[in-house]
Design a protein around this motif. Sequence first.
Motif, PDB file in Angstrom:
ATOM      1  N   VAL A 194     120.969  38.166 -28.428  1.00 48.51           N
ATOM      2  CA  VAL A 194     119.707  37.109 -28.291  1.00 48.51           C
ATOM      3  C   VAL A 194     120.327  35.764 -29.544  1.00 48.51           C
ATOM      4  O   VAL A 194     120.907  35.674 -29.705  1.00 48.51           O
ATOM      5  N   GLY A 198     115.945  33.002 -32.375  1.00 47.96           N
ATOM      6  CA  GLY A 198     114.494  33.256 -31.974  1.00 47.96           C
ATOM      7  C   GLY A 198     113.670  34.113 -32.800  1.00 47.96           C
ATOM      8  O   GLY A 198     113.959  34.209 -33.973  1.00 47.96           O
ATOM      9  N   SER A 207     115.603  39.358 -36.364  1.00 50.19           N
ATOM     10  CA  SER A 207     115.537  39.235 -35.256  1.00 50.19           C
ATOM     11  C   SER A 207     114.378  40.505 -35.013  1.00 50.19           C
ATOM     12  O   SER A 207     115.010  41.427 -35.200  1.00 50.19           O
ATOM     13  N   THR A 209     114.062  40.620 -31.458  1.00 48.71           N
ATOM     14  CA  THR A 209     113.581  40.857 -30.070  1.00 48.71           C
ATOM     15  C   THR A 209     115.068  40.928 -29.412  1.00 48.71           C
ATOM     16  O   THR A 209     116.057  41.998 -28.717  1.00 48.71           O
TER      17      THR A 209
END
Length: 330
Positions: A194, A198, A207, A209
Amino acid sequence: MPSSWRSWHRPLLVLAALMAGAAVVSAAGVVLDGRTLVGSPIWLKPFKFAVSLMIYGLSLAWMLSLSTRARRTGWWAGTVVAVASVIEMVILIAQVIRGRRSHFNLETELDETLFSVMGNTIVVLWVSSLLIAVLLFRSELADRASAWALRLGAALALIGAALGFLMTMPTSDQLAAEKRGERVDTLGAHSVGVPDDGPSMPLTGWSTTGGDLRIPHFFGMHALQLLPLLLLALLLLAPRLPRLRDEGVRLRLILTAAGGYSGLLALLTWQALRGQPLHRPDAATLTALAAILLTTALAARLSLRPSPARTRAPSPTPAPEPLPDREPAP
């Protein structure tokens, strides 16, 4: 194991004081400066670096005071760590003031030069820390559990620091752009699968995600503090728990903790490289975690067994002295 702070490595103590000041300034920046960079408050990164380097500097300053081998070499290695850390922090803060990324940034010639200097500085810092770890391995401490808590903490911290170099490797998107002949303004990333900007966790910025290589990097580096703290806890509990007064039991518990820590570090690295968020583990990750925890718990239970008493070999029975010859009676 404790030593007077007056014998601690002075340049590393100065580093810790400077980083404490940088942490205060960065915390104020988080509150007062509304700018963001890569999805986070622009001053959050120097704040985290300052706190981490402050703790790291204090830990190394204390450990060097316990080293018994090549103390002058250790002093110079610690001084190099302090200087390299200051250079790293100065560049990071300068880039924040400019509103630019400090890591992975190739946008301008100046950005690329500063990123290159930071990379070389980190290599120097890592090699110096390796030298300190070697000195700790060669030093002799009266308590074996203390010695191995320091040694294995330093070794795991080096592995955690080395994992940071994985972030400098180009991503698949960056490699594809280079093959197309496009200019790449960013080389490397801390997120896997990703974009770096993000959704992320509060404070840590990890992160939510995808995978994040900063997690094993962080976890590994702080073994430098956690294993000695575990030993300190065992020593404090020893008066109440007689079994912990046995040096062999403490040593086995430290070795067990280091083994479990190594397993968790490997698991976090594997999870991040697969692009998996920390809080959303799949079945394979959970199975591996259960195996590590179960093995560590079993090893800890076995470690609490009292050490076998050392029996001394019985001394040989002296041979009877020969009786003096008697003259025959008249």
